[in-house]
Design a protein around this motif. Structure first.
Motif, PDB file in Angstrom:
ATOM      1  N   PRO A  16      50.298  40.391  33.685  1.00 58.79           N
ATOM      2  CA  PRO A  16      48.960  39.924  34.083  1.00 58.79           C
ATOM      3  C   PRO A  16      48.580  40.345  35.512  1.00 58.79           C
ATOM      4  N   LEU A  17      49.558  40.364  36.422  1.00 57.80           N
ATOM      5  CA  LEU A  17      49.238  40.794  37.788  1.00 57.80           C
ATOM      6  C   LEU A  17      48.914  42.282  37.815  1.00 57.80           C
ATOM      7  N   LEU A  18      49.658  43.063  37.043  1.00 55.24           N
ATOM      8  CA  LEU A  18      49.369  44.493  36.970  1.00 55.24           C
ATOM      9  C   LEU A  18      47.971  44.717  36.407  1.00 55.24           C
ATOM     10  N   GLY A  19      47.624  43.956  35.375  1.00 56.87           N
ATOM     11  CA  GLY A  19      46.282  44.059  34.803  1.00 56.87           C
ATOM     12  C   GLY A  19      45.214  43.756  35.839  1.00 56.87           C
ATOM     13  N   ALA A  20      45.430  42.732  36.647  1.00 55.51           N
ATOM     14  CA  ALA A  20      44.458  42.366  37.679  1.00 55.51           C
ATOM     15  C   ALA A  20      44.365  43.450  38.746  1.00 55.51           C
ATOM     16  N   LEU A  21      45.504  43.975  39.170  1.00 55.92           N
ATOM     17  CA  LEU A  21      45.499  45.033  40.191  1.00 55.92           C
ATOM     18  C   LEU A  21      44.671  46.228  39.740  1.00 55.92           C
ATOM     19  N   ARG A  22      44.757  46.526  38.446  1.00 57.87           N
ATOM     20  CA  ARG A  22      44.006  47.656  37.887  1.00 57.87           C
ATOM     21  C   ARG A  22      42.526  47.556  38.184  1.00 57.87           C
ATOM     22  N   PHE A  23      41.994  46.334  38.156  1.00 61.04           N
ATOM     23  CA  PHE A  23      40.555  46.137  38.297  1.00 61.04           C
ATOM     24  C   PHE A  23      40.113  45.771  39.709  1.00 61.04           C
ATOM     25  N   LEU A  24      41.013  45.793  40.656  1.00 54.35           N
ATOM     26  CA  LEU A  24      40.650  45.377  42.018  1.00 54.35           C
ATOM     27  C   LEU A  24      40.511  46.554  42.981  1.00 54.35           C
ATOM     28  N   GLU A  25      40.023  47.672  42.482  1.00 54.68           N
ATOM     29  CA  GLU A  25      39.744  48.808  43.362  1.00 54.68           C
ATOM     30  C   GLU A  25      38.706  48.378  44.403  1.00 54.68           C
ATOM     31  N   GLN A  26      37.791  47.536  43.941  1.00 55.29           N
ATOM     32  CA  GLN A  26      36.794  46.928  44.811  1.00 55.29           C
ATOM     33  C   GLN A  26      36.872  45.424  44.610  1.00 55.29           C
ATOM     34  N   PRO A  27      36.459  44.641  45.602  1.00 48.95           N
ATOM     35  CA  PRO A  27      36.476  43.183  45.415  1.00 48.95           C
ATOM     36  C   PRO A  27      35.677  42.785  44.180  1.00 48.95           C
ATOM     37  N   GLN A  28      36.181  41.791  43.471  1.00 50.80           N
ATOM     38  CA  GLN A  28      35.546  41.304  42.255  1.00 50.80           C
ATOM     39  C   GLN A  28      35.416  39.785  42.331  1.00 50.80           C
ATOM     40  N   THR A  29      34.357  39.276  41.727  1.00 48.27           N
ATOM     41  CA  THR A  29      34.249  37.826  41.626  1.00 48.27           C
ATOM     42  C   THR A  29      35.270  37.354  40.593  1.00 48.27           C
ATOM     43  N   MET A  30      35.609  36.096  40.671  1.00 46.45           N
ATOM     44  CA  MET A  30      36.549  35.524  39.705  1.00 46.45           C
ATOM     45  C   MET A  30      35.971  35.665  38.288  1.00 46.45           C
ATOM     46  N   GLY A  31      34.678  35.426  38.133  1.00 51.61           N
ATOM     47  CA  GLY A  31      34.048  35.543  36.819  1.00 51.61           C
ATOM     48  C   GLY A  31      34.121  36.958  36.280  1.00 51.61           C
ATOM     49  N   ARG A  32      33.874  37.925  37.136  1.00 52.22           N
ATOM     50  CA  ARG A  32      33.937  39.328  36.702  1.00 52.22           C
ATOM     51  C   ARG A  32      35.366  39.706  36.315  1.00 52.22           C
ATOM     52  N   MET A  33      36.340  39.181  37.055  1.00 49.62           N
ATOM     53  CA  MET A  33      37.738  39.456  36.707  1.00 49.62           C
ATOM     54  C   MET A  33      38.057  38.921  35.318  1.00 49.62           C
ATOM     55  N   ALA A  34      37.552  37.739  35.004  1.00 46.88           N
ATOM     56  CA  ALA A  34      37.781  37.172  33.672  1.00 46.88           C
ATOM     57  C   ALA A  34      37.199  38.101  32.607  1.00 46.88           C
ATOM     58  N   GLU A  35      36.021  38.650  32.875  1.00 50.78           N
ATOM     59  CA  GLU A  35      35.407  39.592  31.931  1.00 50.78           C
ATOM     60  C   GLU A  35      36.261  40.850  31.790  1.00 50.78           C
ATOM     61  N   LEU A  36      36.671  41.422  32.902  1.00 49.64           N
ATOM     62  CA  LEU A  36      37.452  42.659  32.879  1.00 49.64           C
ATOM     63  C   LEU A  36      38.807  42.468  32.199  1.00 49.64           C
ATOM     64  N   LEU A  37      39.432  41.316  32.462  1.00 46.46           N
ATOM     65  CA  LEU A  37      40.740  41.023  31.862  1.00 46.46           C
ATOM     66  C   LEU A  37      40.606  40.441  30.461  1.00 46.46           C
ATOM     67  N   ARG A  38      39.371  40.152  30.066  1.00 48.20           N
ATOM     68  CA  ARG A  38      39.091  39.573  28.744  1.00 48.20           C
ATOM     69  C   ARG A  38      39.893  38.297  28.517  1.00 48.20           C
ATOM     70  N   CYS A  39      39.789  37.420  29.515  1.00 45.80           N
ATOM     71  CA  CYS A  39      40.499  36.150  29.404  1.00 45.80           C
ATOM     72  C   CYS A  39      39.613  35.022  29.919  1.00 45.80           C
ATOM     73  N   ASP A  40      40.071  33.822  29.694  1.00 40.21           N
ATOM     74  CA  ASP A  40      39.359  32.639  30.151  1.00 40.21           C
ATOM     75  C   ASP A  40      39.399  32.584  31.677  1.00 40.21           C
ATOM     76  N   PRO A  41      38.307  32.165  32.322  1.00 41.60           N
ATOM     77  CA  PRO A  41      38.306  32.058  33.785  1.00 41.60           C
ATOM     78  C   PRO A  41      39.452  31.208  34.343  1.00 41.60           C
ATOM     79  N   SER A  42      39.906  30.200  33.584  1.00 40.60           N
ATOM     80  CA  SER A  42      41.018  29.373  34.069  1.00 40.60           C
ATOM     81  C   SER A  42      42.300  30.205  34.202  1.00 40.60           C
ATOM     82  N   ASN A  43      42.463  31.227  33.364  1.00 40.02           N
ATOM     83  CA  ASN A  43      43.633  32.107  33.483  1.00 40.02           C
ATOM     84  C   ASN A  43      43.563  32.961  34.742  1.00 40.02           C
TER      85      ASN A  43
END
Length: 147
Positions: free
Chosen positions: A44-71
């Motif tokens: 999961p951390l590797l997945g998040a790193l993939r999408f953090l080339e630029q700062p992302q909102t928590m909501g956008r990260m949930a969309e990119l990771l296709r998971c619930d915002p609580s995750n």
């Protein structure tokens, strides 16, 4: 007389099902898990790193990771504990949190991207003709609408 090709295998699966079934274990999750392990992070951390080339909102990260915002909260907590990222208020709306990589996070992300771009052994071990054929098939597949 040429042999007729049946698009359904003996097991009742189509050729596409069979091809996909053969591709999955070659691509995901083994390679992704291998890279995460090599870098000392969880998948999961590797997945998040993939999408953090630029700062992302928590909501956008949930969309990119296709998971619930609580995750995402747990993933970002783990990134912060490792000093790989930090939450900051959004410049547009201070109620919204933005996740931004630290210098250490940017360095690890660069390593992760570098590892993901390296072809695995099964690709390198194909003959040049098979590598070209695979490349062309994947190019055509990438040109198809998803769905």
């Amino acid at each position: 007389m040429p042999r007729k090709v049946n698009p359904r295998s003996a097991a009742g699966k189509g050729l596409a099902d069979e091809a996909w079934g053969l591709l999955i274990p070659l691509v995901y999750p083994p390679r992704f898990i291998e890279i995460a392990h090599k870098l000392g992070v969880t998948p999961p951390l590797l997945g998040a790193l993939r999408f953090l080339e630029q700062p992302q909102t928590m909501g956008r990260m949930a969309e990119l990771l296709r998971c619930d915002p609580s995750n995402v909260t747990g993933i970002v907590d783990a990134l912060e504990v490792r000093k790989l990222a930090e939450r900051k208020p959004s410049a547009d709306d201070r109620r919204v949190k933005v996740v931004e990589l630290t210098a250490a996070g940017e360095k690890l992300r660069a390593r992760a991207v570098g590892e993901m771009l390296k072809p695995p052994a099964w690709v390198k071990d194909l003959s040049p003709a098979d590598q070209r054929a695979l490349r062309e098939i994947l190019r055509r597949a990438g040109d198809q609408p998803s769905g």
